[in-house]
Write an enzyme that holds these catalytic residues in place. Structure first.
Site, short mmCIF file in Angstrom:
data_model
loop_
_atom_site.label_atom_id
_atom_site.label_comp_id
_atom_site.label_asym_id
_atom_site.label_seq_id
_atom_site.Cartn_x
_atom_site.Cartn_y
_atom_site.Cartn_z
N LYS A 11 -37.99 2.75 -4.52
CA LYS A 11 -38.07 1.35 -4.95
C LYS A 11 -39.52 0.87 -5.28
O LYS A 11 -40.43 1.45 -4.86
CB LYS A 11 -37.37 0.72 -3.85
CG LYS A 11 -36.14 1.39 -3.48
CD LYS A 11 -35.11 0.44 -2.30
CE LYS A 11 -33.83 0.85 -2.13
NZ LYS A 11 -33.03 0.20 -1.31
N TYR A 51 -25.52 -1.66 -8.17
CA TYR A 51 -25.29 -2.13 -6.92
C TYR A 51 -24.11 -2.96 -7.02
O TYR A 51 -23.61 -3.97 -6.14
CB TYR A 51 -26.35 -3.13 -6.51
CG TYR A 51 -27.73 -2.24 -6.09
CD1 TYR A 51 -27.38 -1.66 -4.79
CD2 TYR A 51 -28.66 -2.62 -6.61
CE1 TYR A 51 -28.64 -0.98 -4.22
CE2 TYR A 51 -29.91 -1.89 -6.01
CZ TYR A 51 -29.92 -1.15 -4.90
OH TYR A 51 -30.85 -0.58 -4.31
N ASN A 118 -36.73 -0.89 1.58
CA ASN A 118 -36.89 0.16 2.39
C ASN A 118 -37.12 1.36 1.81
O ASN A 118 -36.59 2.50 2.18
CB ASN A 118 -35.48 0.10 3.21
CG ASN A 118 -34.28 0.28 2.27
OD1 ASN A 118 -34.46 0.20 0.85
ND2 ASN A 118 -33.05 0.25 2.90
N HIS A 121 -33.71 4.78 -2.46
CA HIS A 121 -32.13 4.48 -2.57
C HIS A 121 -31.82 6.11 -2.39
O HIS A 121 -32.51 7.11 -3.12
CB HIS A 121 -31.72 4.00 -3.65
CG HIS A 121 -30.35 4.31 -4.09
ND1 HIS A 121 -29.22 3.41 -3.52
CD2 HIS A 121 -29.70 5.02 -4.68
CE1 HIS A 121 -28.14 4.23 -3.85
NE2 HIS A 121 -28.46 4.92 -4.87
N GLU A 132 -23.60 6.89 -10.31
CA GLU A 132 -25.17 6.56 -10.36
C GLU A 132 -25.85 7.37 -11.36
O GLU A 132 -26.85 6.88 -11.82
CB GLU A 132 -25.82 6.40 -8.93
CG GLU A 132 -25.11 5.48 -8.00
CD GLU A 132 -25.41 5.79 -6.66
OE1 GLU A 132 -26.39 6.43 -6.37
OE2 GLU A 132 -24.97 4.88 -5.61
P1 DAT Z 1 -28.41 2.30 2.08
O1 DAT Z 1 -29.38 2.09 0.93
O2 DAT Z 1 -29.02 2.80 3.33
O3 DAT Z 1 -27.31 3.26 1.54
P2 DAT Z 1 -26.59 0.06 1.52
O4 DAT Z 1 -25.92 0.89 0.45
O5 DAT Z 1 -25.82 -0.48 2.65
O6 DAT Z 1 -27.68 0.98 2.35
O7 DAT Z 1 -27.34 -1.07 1.14
C1 DAT Z 1 -28.04 -0.94 -0.18
C2 DAT Z 1 -29.33 -1.89 -0.11
O8 DAT Z 1 -29.39 -3.25 0.04
C3 DAT Z 1 -30.33 -1.25 1.02
O9 DAT Z 1 -31.05 -0.07 0.88
C4 DAT Z 1 -31.15 -2.42 1.23
C5 DAT Z 1 -30.25 -3.67 1.10
N1 DAT Z 1 -29.60 -4.00 2.19
C6 DAT Z 1 -28.48 -3.44 3.19
N2 DAT Z 1 -28.32 -4.11 4.00
C7 DAT Z 1 -28.90 -5.26 4.21
C8 DAT Z 1 -29.17 -6.42 5.11
N3 DAT Z 1 -28.36 -6.66 5.82
N4 DAT Z 1 -30.04 -7.36 4.50
C9 DAT Z 1 -30.90 -7.07 3.61
N5 DAT Z 1 -30.72 -6.02 2.80
C10 DAT Z 1 -29.88 -5.17 2.95
MG MG Z 2 -26.16 2.60 -0.32
#
Ligand code: DAT
Ligand code: MG
Length: 141
Positions: A11, A51, A118, A121, A132
Protein backbone atom coordinates in the site's frame (compact mmCIF):
# COMPACT_ATOMS: atom_id res chain seq x y z
CA UNK A 1 -0.22 -30.60 -3.93
CA UNK A 2 -1.76 -27.69 -5.74
CA UNK A 3 0.27 -24.55 -6.16
CA UNK A 4 -1.94 -21.49 -5.81
CA UNK A 5 -1.59 -17.78 -6.41
CA UNK A 6 -2.49 -14.73 -4.34
CA UNK A 7 -2.74 -11.01 -5.00
CA UNK A 8 -0.62 -8.87 -2.71
CA UNK A 9 -0.57 -5.08 -2.61
CA UNK A 10 2.12 -2.97 -0.99
CA UNK A 11 0.00 0.00 0.00
CA UNK A 12 1.04 3.68 -0.28
CA UNK A 13 2.43 3.68 3.28
CA UNK A 14 4.73 0.75 2.47
CA UNK A 15 5.98 2.46 -0.71
CA UNK A 16 6.40 5.88 0.92
CA UNK A 17 8.30 4.38 3.86
CA UNK A 18 10.62 2.47 1.51
CA UNK A 19 9.54 -0.89 2.92
CA UNK A 20 9.14 -2.64 -0.46
CA UNK A 21 12.42 -4.52 -0.07
CA UNK A 22 11.77 -5.53 3.55
CA UNK A 23 8.30 -6.87 2.71
CA UNK A 24 9.45 -8.64 -0.46
CA UNK A 25 12.31 -10.14 1.52
CA UNK A 26 9.81 -11.73 3.91
CA UNK A 27 7.72 -13.12 1.04
CA UNK A 28 10.77 -14.57 -0.68
CA UNK A 29 12.34 -15.82 2.55
CA UNK A 30 9.16 -17.76 3.26
CA UNK A 31 9.76 -19.49 -0.08
CA UNK A 32 7.05 -18.02 -2.28
CA UNK A 33 7.64 -17.19 -5.92
CA UNK A 34 6.97 -13.82 -7.51
CA UNK A 35 4.94 -14.27 -10.69
CA UNK A 36 4.27 -10.60 -11.45
CA UNK A 37 5.15 -7.29 -9.83
CA UNK A 38 4.36 -3.73 -10.83
CA UNK A 39 4.27 -0.31 -9.22
CA UNK A 40 1.45 1.92 -10.34
CA UNK A 41 -1.05 4.59 -9.34
CA UNK A 42 -4.31 2.66 -9.01
CA UNK A 43 -7.32 4.06 -10.84
CA UNK A 44 -10.67 4.65 -9.17
CA UNK A 45 -12.18 1.84 -11.29
CA UNK A 46 -9.58 -0.69 -10.19
CA UNK A 47 -9.98 0.26 -6.54
CA UNK A 48 -13.79 0.17 -6.71
CA UNK A 49 -13.62 -3.34 -8.17
CA UNK A 50 -10.94 -4.48 -5.73
CA UNK A 51 -12.80 -3.23 -2.64
CA UNK A 52 -16.36 -3.96 -3.88
CA UNK A 53 -17.06 -6.19 -0.83
CA UNK A 54 -16.49 -3.20 1.48
CA UNK A 55 -18.78 -0.74 -0.32
CA UNK A 56 -21.16 0.86 2.17
CA UNK A 57 -18.85 0.41 5.18
CA UNK A 58 -17.78 3.58 7.01
CA UNK A 59 -14.12 3.14 6.04
CA UNK A 60 -14.81 2.49 2.34
CA UNK A 61 -14.49 6.07 1.03
CA UNK A 62 -11.33 6.98 2.98
CA UNK A 63 -9.82 3.59 2.11
CA UNK A 64 -10.35 4.01 -1.64
CA UNK A 65 -9.17 7.63 -1.48
CA UNK A 66 -6.03 6.64 0.39
CA UNK A 67 -5.23 3.72 -1.91
CA UNK A 68 -5.45 6.05 -4.92
CA UNK A 69 -3.43 8.87 -3.35
CA UNK A 70 0.04 7.49 -4.15
CA UNK A 71 1.55 4.48 -5.95
CA UNK A 72 1.08 0.91 -4.80
CA UNK A 73 3.03 -2.20 -5.78
CA UNK A 74 0.82 -5.03 -7.06
CA UNK A 75 2.27 -8.53 -6.79
CA UNK A 76 1.15 -12.02 -7.71
CA UNK A 77 2.88 -14.55 -5.48
CA UNK A 78 2.77 -18.31 -5.88
CA UNK A 79 3.28 -21.36 -3.70
CA UNK A 80 1.61 -24.10 -1.70
CA UNK A 81 -1.14 -22.47 0.45
CA UNK A 82 0.26 -19.01 -0.32
CA UNK A 83 -3.13 -17.37 0.30
CA UNK A 84 -3.18 -18.43 3.97
CA UNK A 85 0.59 -18.19 4.20
CA UNK A 86 0.77 -14.56 3.16
CA UNK A 87 -2.15 -13.62 5.45
CA UNK A 88 -0.16 -15.20 8.26
CA UNK A 89 2.97 -13.22 7.30
CA UNK A 90 0.88 -10.02 7.13
CA UNK A 91 -0.74 -10.31 10.58
CA UNK A 92 -4.14 -9.05 11.67
CA UNK A 93 -5.80 -6.03 10.08
CA UNK A 94 -5.12 -3.42 12.79
CA UNK A 95 -1.36 -2.85 12.71
CA UNK A 96 -1.22 -1.41 16.21
CA UNK A 97 -2.13 -4.79 17.71
CA UNK A 98 -0.88 -7.17 15.00
CA UNK A 99 1.46 -9.79 16.44
CA UNK A 100 5.19 -9.12 16.54
CA UNK A 101 6.89 -11.16 13.85
CA UNK A 102 4.31 -10.20 11.25
CA UNK A 103 4.66 -7.48 8.59
CA UNK A 104 1.96 -5.33 10.16
CA UNK A 105 3.07 -6.12 13.71
CA UNK A 106 6.76 -5.39 13.14
CA UNK A 107 6.54 -2.51 10.68
CA UNK A 108 3.09 -0.96 11.13
CA UNK A 109 1.40 1.27 13.65
CA UNK A 110 -1.20 4.01 13.64
CA UNK A 111 -0.27 7.12 11.68
CA UNK A 112 -3.01 9.44 10.36
CA UNK A 113 -5.65 6.98 9.23
CA UNK A 114 -6.50 4.31 11.82
CA UNK A 115 -6.25 0.77 10.40
CA UNK A 116 -6.33 1.96 6.76
CA UNK A 117 -2.57 2.43 6.73
CA UNK A 118 -1.65 -1.19 7.34
CA UNK A 119 1.05 -1.69 4.72
CA UNK A 120 -0.25 -4.68 2.77
CA UNK A 121 -3.24 -6.39 1.22
CA UNK A 122 -3.46 -10.13 0.68
CA UNK A 123 -6.32 -12.09 -0.92
CA UNK A 124 -8.40 -13.99 1.65
CA UNK A 125 -9.62 -17.02 -0.36
CA UNK A 126 -9.03 -18.77 -3.68
CA UNK A 127 -12.14 -17.04 -5.09
CA UNK A 128 -10.89 -13.59 -3.99
CA UNK A 129 -7.42 -14.32 -5.34
CA UNK A 130 -8.75 -15.24 -8.78
CA UNK A 131 -11.01 -12.18 -8.84
CA UNK A 132 -8.29 -9.79 -7.64
CA UNK A 133 -5.58 -11.16 -9.96
CA UNK A 134 -8.04 -10.58 -12.82
CA UNK A 135 -8.49 -6.95 -11.75
CA UNK A 136 -4.80 -6.09 -11.33
CA UNK A 137 -3.21 -8.40 -13.92
CA UNK A 138 -5.86 -9.20 -16.56
CA UNK A 139 -3.08 -10.49 -18.82
CA UNK A 140 -2.55 -13.42 -16.40
CA UNK A 141 -6.19 -14.56 -16.73
P1 DAT B 1 -7.68 -7.24 5.57
O1 DAT B 1 -6.88 -6.23 4.77
O2 DAT B 1 -6.93 -7.65 6.80
O3 DAT B 1 -8.17 -8.40 4.73
P2 DAT B 1 -10.41 -6.23 5.44
O4 DAT B 1 -10.54 -6.97 4.15
O5 DAT B 1 -11.42 -6.49 6.50
O6 DAT B 1 -8.96 -6.48 6.11
O7 DAT B 1 -10.42 -4.67 5.17
C1 DAT B 1 -9.80 -4.13 4.02
C2 DAT B 1 -9.00 -2.91 4.42
O8 DAT B 1 -9.89 -1.90 4.91
C3 DAT B 1 -8.01 -3.15 5.56
O9 DAT B 1 -6.77 -3.65 5.10
C4 DAT B 1 -7.89 -1.78 6.15
C5 DAT B 1 -9.29 -1.21 6.00
N1 DAT B 1 -10.10 -1.44 7.20
C6 DAT B 1 -10.65 -2.61 7.62
N2 DAT B 1 -11.33 -2.45 8.76
C7 DAT B 1 -11.22 -1.14 9.06
C8 DAT B 1 -11.70 -0.31 10.13
N3 DAT B 1 -12.46 -0.79 11.11
N4 DAT B 1 -11.37 1.01 10.12
C9 DAT B 1 -10.63 1.53 9.13
N5 DAT B 1 -10.14 0.81 8.10
C10 DAT B 1 -10.43 -0.49 8.07
MG1 MG C 1 -9.45 -8.28 3.04
Amino acid sequence: MTTERTLILLKPDAVQRSLRGEILRRIEAKGYGIVALSQRLATEDVLAAHYAEHEGKPFYAPLVEYMGSAPVVAIVAEGERVIEGFRSLAGTTDPTVAAPGTIRGDLGRQWDLPVIQNLVHGSDSPESAAREIGIWFPELG
